[in-house]
Scaffold this motif. Structure first.
Motif, mmCIF file in Angstrom:
data_model
loop_
_atom_site.group_PDB
_atom_site.id
_atom_site.type_symbol
_atom_site.label_atom_id
_atom_site.label_comp_id
_atom_site.label_asym_id
_atom_site.label_seq_id
_atom_site.Cartn_x
_atom_site.Cartn_y
_atom_site.Cartn_z
ATOM 1 N N LEU A 709 -68.585 -8.938 -12.713
ATOM 2 C CA LEU A 709 -68.414 -7.847 -11.749
ATOM 3 C C LEU A 709 -69.045 -6.544 -12.235
ATOM 4 C CD1 LEU A 709 -64.769 -8.476 -10.487
ATOM 5 C CD2 LEU A 709 -66.904 -8.844 -9.245
ATOM 6 N N TYR A 713 -71.300 -4.616 -9.450
ATOM 7 C CA TYR A 713 -71.121 -3.241 -8.989
ATOM 8 C C TYR A 713 -72.043 -2.257 -9.703
ATOM 9 C CZ TYR A 713 -67.095 -4.883 -6.397
ATOM 10 O OH TYR A 713 -66.273 -5.548 -5.515
ATOM 11 N N TRP A 728 -70.815 -13.505 -11.283
ATOM 12 C CA TRP A 728 -69.446 -13.402 -10.768
ATOM 13 C C TRP A 728 -69.162 -14.484 -9.727
ATOM 14 C CZ3 TRP A 728 -68.419 -11.873 -5.587
ATOM 15 C CH2 TRP A 728 -69.557 -11.502 -4.854
ATOM 16 N N THR A 755 -64.230 -8.881 -3.480
ATOM 17 C CA THR A 755 -65.553 -8.668 -4.093
ATOM 18 C C THR A 755 -66.747 -9.075 -3.241
ATOM 19 O OG1 THR A 755 -65.432 -10.843 -5.188
ATOM 20 C CG2 THR A 755 -64.583 -8.932 -6.409
#
Length: 872
Positions: A709, A713, A728, A755
């Motif tokens: 993650l 991001y 991920w 997510t």
């Protein structure tokens, strides 16, 4: 005098175990706590009164009293009452009186009626006096460790019981404020010693029959403020399964371990956990013949010497006696451990006549082989009675079990001159390979019996007698079963190119992976009618017996067949990818569903073996099965079309290629998949990470998700120019495969919902990815028409090959017909899959023939064999 004729009454003052005699001296302190709906606290004064009342009912004539021990107030009162009256107690497990009733003809029986395990004990007098001559020092009769129900009993005196309770209470530092909880049965000497040592010091004992796997047990520990509990090695297996390391137990002061050797790595792990959590771990060593304990490892030495048994208990001492037949094979200074102390038994009893005997032994020859370390600690290196010769090789069965345990296998070994039998709760194929490799035995000298669970005694120790019995039974499929063309064995032999398939082998153990499982699962479902949920780790023999006994109704087959959800997703995803590229429709996101599915299959097939080296080998082979056909096709396409360069051929375009999207990015999926697989292979090759994955199979992918993650991001720049981060998604698939209950599946779904949205900024694309992962998490199989299932199986099996080849097919046909472009792309991919599979199946066969001509690496085999013999 016959066994039923009563001897004259003897009214001399009986000898009584001192701490039993002195119960009332602790007054109003809490002695026992009963658990359950009728919870009550029993003070020492009340317990003493109950014990005296029971002693009064038994009378003043000294008799042999059989007591069914249990972790409840009635049984403990009966046991203590018989001791307080000076009688000889024959302590047996609940419902276990039968064999010993006939063998020893007790005068009084305190047991529950009709073998019941509930309700009050009945006092049944079989005669007014005694049929036996009982030695004045004799107080207690216990079955030898591992022989429950055997007529061979250990004769213990009042001094034995008292002295061992005192030494245990001394080195554990038991205080009146301490409160132990019963995790072991009181008819077992270890569990009984917990009761003795706490009653000696005026401490409390919480009586319960709950297991450490019960949530209610830990609620009880917290609510009662328990300060200690005891465990055998199997208890610590269960503690790891229930997440003991995460529990908040503020009152816990120490944990004790005995009843068998605990793996040193696990000793160190629990000692470290205790140090962090504020409690001590006492590793102890003992035998029933020493009343309970002979040695303990001081907690502050556990991290430094986790394999040692420690020092002798207060009042005891050790010596080492030479064992001539060893010939120094276990190293210098090794001998049989001989123990001396006031807790050494009077001797054995084989019949009622032996109850009149006095002391027959002065020291205890333990049968264990050990050495004294320079720092004064003792360690056990083997068991004198657990050495066997198989094909002329001297094999230490205990060390063999340790070797298998080091590779994550729960196994028990028994042996004879002609073969070694390994009973295993787990992967039978891995057990066979390990036994052959580490012991240097030929494969035909090792027989593996796969059991759902290893049989254990009520104490938690392995029941070797039962294991031998099971090994003598029908451990293999009947002769001829599974040999025909319609057998599971023949199916595996054909599709995995393994003519050596045995009944103990599994799909994973034979090298099956995510590229071969589709075809095998489809064909296996045809053979069995219903595909078992864990078929890939189920032995061939069990699957074959299911095939032989299955009733597959034709009507049901006509309406549909079960296919694993992963198979359907792979087939549908590759069609969506090709159809979108050929502009037949536009449904984006399927490649990313395939990435999650890759993580799912990685967990199922590449992490199934408990052996780290077996895993590493299988993972590298699986990566090669992706890399080889990819490199071959891309290289051919580069030569013919000139579209691709060297970076594509060596699968490095995703790292070193141009940032803008060009044709060189066609194979990003394969490249990034190989990077992820190689990275995880390297990570899991680290022993500590391997152990973490074995202990916490769901936690590790959660950690990988957290790392992934950071790229998702943009917190961490992965240095990959064009593709979006996908680690991920791989981790989410891995988590889905390890989500064994509703709570974990809900956690995976929550992670998906949190997510995936916003990943591409295209709601439909994100929704497709999320739907695929959630479906994979919650729905293990899907029903589909029988004819369609075979087509889906073929498309799923060839999905990698379709992905590789469709770039060179659909552009030439899309102007003619998008439908034709899609069909042709799928057909070419299937053809390449069939060709590549045939070629790759021939390579192991030729390599095997070449390997058979090579000389055997004798030095390596003998080195492994020597390490096993020496206990290193």
């Amino acid at each position: 005098m016959s066994s039923t004729e009563a001897l004259p009454a003897v009214h001399a003052a009986p000898r009584v175990v001192p701490f039993v005699r002195d119960l009332a001296a602790h007054g109003g302190r809490c002695a026992l706590v009963t658990s359950g709906p009728g919870r009550r606290e029993v003070s020492y004064a009340e317990l003493a009164a109950r014990v005296a009342a029971l002693a009064g009912r038994l009378g003043v004539t000294r008799r042999l009293v059989l007591v069914e021990g249990a972790n409840d107030l009635d049984a403990v009162t009966a046991y203590l009452g018989a001791l307080a009256g000076g009688h000889v107690v024959l302590l047996v497990p609940p419902g276990g009186a039968g064999p010993l009733l006939d063998a020893y003809d007790p005068d009084v029986v305190l047991a529950r009626p009709d073998g019941s395990r509930d309700g009050p004990l009945d006092l049944r007098e079989r005669r007014a006096g005694s049929a036996h001559e009982l030695h004045p020092e004799l107080a207690l009769l216990l079955s030898t460790s591992g022989s429950t129900g055997s007529p061979k009993l250990v004769r213990l005196s009042q001094e034995n019981v008292q002295s061992n309770a005192e030494s245990i209470a001394s080195y554990l530092g038991i205080r009146p404020s301490d409160r132990a909880v019963t995790t072991l049965p009181v008819h077992y000497c270890y569990g009984l010693s917990v009761l003795h040592s706490h009653l000696l010091r005026g401490a409390s004992v919480v009586l319960t029959g709950l297991s450490v796997v019960d949530r209610c047990f830990w609620d009880l520990v917290r609510s009662e403020g328990c300060t200690s509990f005891a465990g055998v090695p199997y208890t610590f297996d269960l503690l790891e399964r229930v997440g003991f390391e995460r529990m908040a137990l503020p009152s816990l002061r120490y944990v004790t371990q005995a009843g068998g050797r605990l793996d040193p790595e696990r000793v160190r792990r629990f000692a470290e956990l205790g140090r962090r959590s504020g409690w001590d771990l006492f590793v102890m060593y003992g035998q029933t013949e020493a009343t309970a304990r002979m040695a303990y490892l001081p907690p502050d030495r556990a991290l430094e010497h986790p394999g040692a048994i420690g020092v002798a208990v207060p009042g005891g001492s050790f010596a080492l006696e030479p064992v001539p037949e060893l010939d120094g094979s276990l190293g210098p200074g090794v001998g049989e451990i001989v123990y001396s102390g006031p807790n050494v038994m009077l001797g054995y009893a084989q019949s009622p006549a032996d109850l009149a005997l006095g002391r027959a032994v002065e020291v205890l020859r333990t049968g264990d082989l050990g050495r004294r370390c320079p720092d004064g600690l003792y360690e056990v290196v083997g068991r004198r009675s657990r050495f066997v010769k198989v094909f002329g090789l001297r094999i230490d069965l205990q060390q063999a079990e340790r070797v298998l345990a080091e590779h994550g296998l729960r196994a028990a070994c028994v042996g004879a001159d002609e073969e070694l039998v390994v009973a295993v709760a787990g992967e039978a194929g891995a057990a066979l390979r390990l036994a052959v490799r580490e012991l240097g035995l030929p494969p035909h000298a090792v027989r593996v019996c796969r059991l759902e669970e290893l049989p254990r005694l009520s104490s938690g120790k392995l029941d070797y007698a039962r294991i031998r019995e099971l090994a003598r039974g029908p451990g293999q499929a009947p002769a001829g079963d599974g040999a025909g063309a319609g057998s599971v064995r023949a199916l595996y032999a054909e599709l995995l190119d393994r003519p050596d398939v045995g009944d103990g082998d599994t799909f994973v153990g034979l090298g099956g992976d995510s590229l071969s499982y589709v075809e095998v699962s489809v064909r296996l479902e045809e053979l069995l009618g219903v595909l078992p949920p864990a078929w890939h780790t189920t032995p061939v023999g069990e699957l074959q017996r299911a095939a032989a006994g299955s009733q597959r109704p034709v009507g049901r087959r006509r309406f549909g067949r079960s296919l694993e959800t992963g198979v359907v997703l792979r087939a549908v995803a590759i069609v969506l990818i090709v159809g979108t590229h050929a502009k037949l429709f536009t449904l984006l996101g399927s490649a990313h569903v395939l990435f999650a599915l890759a993580g799912y299959n990685f967990a199922r097939f590449q992490l199934a073996s408990p052996d780290r080296r077996e895993r590493l080998r299988g993972q590298l082979v699986s990566v090669a099965r992706v890399v080889v056909p990819s490199v071959v096709w891309i290289a051919a396409a580069a030569l013919v079309t000139g579209t691709y360069g060297l970076l594509n051929v060596v699968l490095l375009n995703a790292v070193l290629g141009p940032e803008s999207w060009t044709r060189q990015w066609h194979f990003w999926f394969v490249e990034v998949l190989v990077y992820v697989l190689l990275g995880l292979v390297a990570l899991l090759a680290v022993p500590a990470v391997h152990r973490l994955e074995r202990r916490r199979p769901f936690a590790l992918p959660c950690a990988v998700l957290a790392v992934g993650l950071l790229g998702r991001y943009g917190v961490l720049d992965l240095g990959v120019p064009n593709p979006k981060p996908v680690l991920w998604l791989f981790a989410l698939g891995w988590m889905a495969a390890r989500a064994s209950d509703v709570r974990r599946r809900a956690l995976v779904s929550a992670a998906v919902v949190a997510t995936v949205p916003g990943f591409f900024g295209d709601p439909w694309r994100d929704a497709l990815i999320a739907a695929g992962v959630v479906l994979l998490t919650w729905v293990p199989v899907l029903r589909c028409p029988a004819r369609l299932s075979r087509l889906l199986g073929v498309l799923a099996s060839s999905s990698l090959y379709v992905y590789l080849t469709h770039w060179q097919v659909y552009p030439h046909l899309v102007g003619v017909s998008p439908v034709l472009a899609v069909v042709a792309s799928l057909a070419v991919g299937v053809a390449y899959w069939a060709l590549a599979s045939a070629l790759m199946r021939r390579l192991p066969r030729r390599a095997g023939r070449a390997g058979a001509r090579l000389p055997r690496p004798r030095a390596a085999v003998e080195g492994a064999r020597d390490r096993l013999r020496s206990g290193v």
